[in-house]
Design an enzyme around this catalytic site. Structure first.
Site, mmCIF file in Angstrom:
data_model
loop_
_atom_site.group_PDB
_atom_site.id
_atom_site.type_symbol
_atom_site.label_atom_id
_atom_site.label_comp_id
_atom_site.label_asym_id
_atom_site.label_seq_id
_atom_site.Cartn_x
_atom_site.Cartn_y
_atom_site.Cartn_z
ATOM 1 N N GLU A 171 55.236 7.899 -42.961
ATOM 2 C CA GLU A 171 56.347 8.659 -42.367
ATOM 3 C C GLU A 171 56.768 9.805 -43.280
ATOM 4 O O GLU A 171 57.951 10.004 -43.559
ATOM 5 C CB GLU A 171 57.548 7.721 -42.112
ATOM 6 N N GLU A 205 60.116 -2.970 -42.798
ATOM 7 C CA GLU A 205 61.316 -3.043 -43.651
ATOM 8 C C GLU A 205 61.886 -4.458 -43.819
ATOM 9 O O GLU A 205 63.022 -4.731 -43.467
ATOM 10 C CB GLU A 205 62.398 -2.105 -43.108
HETATM 11 C C1 XIL Z 1 63.733 6.802 -36.782
HETATM 12 C C2 XIL Z 1 63.513 7.827 -35.674
HETATM 13 O O1 XIL Z 1 62.887 8.954 -36.221
HETATM 14 C C3 XIL Z 1 64.820 8.201 -35.023
HETATM 15 O O2 XIL Z 1 64.611 9.010 -33.875
HETATM 16 C C4 XIL Z 1 65.596 6.948 -34.624
HETATM 17 O O3 XIL Z 1 66.873 7.316 -34.152
HETATM 18 C C5 XIL Z 1 65.732 5.982 -35.795
HETATM 19 O O4 XIL Z 1 64.450 5.694 -36.322
HETATM 20 N N1 XIL Z 1 61.878 4.162 -40.722
HETATM 21 C C6 XIL Z 1 61.095 3.880 -39.637
HETATM 22 C C7 XIL Z 1 61.173 4.750 -38.427
HETATM 23 O O5 XIL Z 1 60.255 2.971 -39.698
HETATM 24 O O6 XIL Z 1 60.962 4.031 -37.249
HETATM 25 C C8 XIL Z 1 62.497 5.470 -38.356
HETATM 26 O O7 XIL Z 1 62.462 6.363 -37.250
HETATM 27 C C9 XIL Z 1 62.783 6.180 -39.648
HETATM 28 C C10 XIL Z 1 62.874 5.205 -40.790
#
Ligand code: XIL
Length: 381
Positions: free
Chosen positions: A273, A159
């Protein structure tokens, strides 16, 4: 004739049973890897915890890739300078090796979930550029070299690109996201991160990972960033598109654009994701006050006690539409990872606001396959 009709009836009755017995990784083996996440200690990583046991069972049976949800992020793996906590990551990798799962490391350099000490000097002021570069390199070297040869892909930088929407939809522009990394080091922090990770493990494939790549300016900026790095010999092996989707947004056209332009740029793509929230998009309310939240509650959390079949059917259609596109571009897609195993444990329940009940994955809160699961499998029958 009668006999044949009977045979067809019997076959169509029995066949779905066998086909349903097929797993996601088997069904998609000719197309791309199918991954999920490792929740680890959040569920209580204890063999007596029936949820974690079930989750691990499904992970081993259905998937062939795994990403740690949290345990490899800087705040967990190096909570204090020089103090590394590897136990949970070690355990995940042992689990992956025992079950033939491809391992994705997530993530080395991010704005979120990174402890403040990285950016502070011993008087509590802003650390110098030189020291921050040293800390960045030290973090990456320590973590990546520990798992040298055992991690297939690393989400090195997460990001790093922002979209400025202040001018309205038409005049959006993308730029480097403002983070302490950028402010203190400058955009070179990205190049330093990839070069250092590559030195620490030359066999790991290094990815750049981001969300909202369906916004065209963000996609273009990210692909230009990758092209620029490649042109200077920085080892970067692909783009990760997070894919936190909703029922209706982003549009299929915008999703297809990610797949098409990435392929045109000859950059291998990972969907890193994936989940499909069935709730209204609440990101704009993430800093709402408690009172506002209370009022918004019904609107933003419509299914606290169970989700209507109609919505599950809509979600199945959405998953099917998305996977049809992924199959169309599968020659350039290496992996599709879901951000969760089952609806009972998803970040969508607590981000962007606490206390909602979402149903974003393929397996429901009773560990049963949802219509979305069947829709995804049926595409490759
Ligand atoms: C999220 C997790 O799922 C949560 O448990 C945590 O509190 C915050 O992060 N983008 C990403 C992931 O790259 O690492 C994130 O994961 C969701 C958004």
């Amino acid at each position: 004739m009668k006999l044949m009709t009977n045979a067809i009836v019997i076959c169509s009755f029995i066949l779905p049973f066998f086909v349903n017995a097929e797993t996601l990784k088997e069904a998609y083996k000719d197309h791309f890897l199918m991954g999920t996440i490792w929740h680890g200690y959040k569920l209580g990583n204890d063999s007596r915890n029936r949820y974690i046991v079930k989750e691990k069972g499904i992970t081993a049976a259905e998937f062939n890739a795994v990403t740690p949800e949290n345990c490899m992020k800087p705040m967990f793996i190096q909570p204090e300078e020089g103090v590394f906590t590897f136990a949970e990551s070690d355990e995940m990798i042992e689990f992956a090796e025992a079950n033939n799962l491809v391992v994705v490391g997530h993530t080395l350099v991010w704005k979120n979930q990174t402890p403040a000490w990285f950016f502070l000097d011993d008087k509590g002021g802003q650390v110098s550029r030189e020291v921050l570069i040293e800390r960045l390199k030290m973090h990456i070297r320590t973590v990546v070299s520990r798992y040298r040869g055992r991690i297939d892909y690393w989400d090195v930088v997460n990001e790093a690109v922002a979209v400025d929407r202040s001018e309205g939809k038409r005049n959006q522009t993308a730029s480097y996201k403002s983070t302490p990394w950028l402010e203190i080091i400058g955009p070179e922090y990205i190049e330093i991160a990839y070069r250092t990770a590559h030195e620490a493990d030359p066999s790991a494939k290094l990815l750049y990972n981001d969300y909202n790549l369906d916004t065209e300016v963000k996609l273009d900026f990210s692909l230009a960033l990758i092209a620029d790095l490649k042109s200077r010999g920085v080892p970067i092996a692909g783009l990760g598109y997070q894919g936190h989707l909703f029922l209706k947004e982003p549009s299929l056209t915008a999703i297809e654009r990610v797949l098409r332009k990435t392929k045109q740029a000859d950059v291998p793509l990972h969907i890193t994701e994936l989940d499909v929230s069935v709730l209204p998009n609440a990101w704009e309310h993430r800093s709402a006050s408690v009172e506002e939240r209370f009022k918004l509650d019904k609107k933003l959390n419509p299914y606290p006690d169970g989700v209507p079949q109609k919505i599950l059917a809509e979600q199945a259609k959405r998953y099917s539409d998305v996977f049809s596109l992924l199959l169309q571009y599968s020659d350039n897609i290496e992996r599709v990872t879901f951000w969760g195993v089952w609806d009972g444990n998803s970040w969508r329940d607590y981000r962007p606001m606490l206390g909602r009940t979402d149903y974003p994955l393929l397996i429901d809160r009773k560990f049963e396959k949802k219509p979305a699961y069947d829709a995804v499998i049926n595409l490759v029958k």
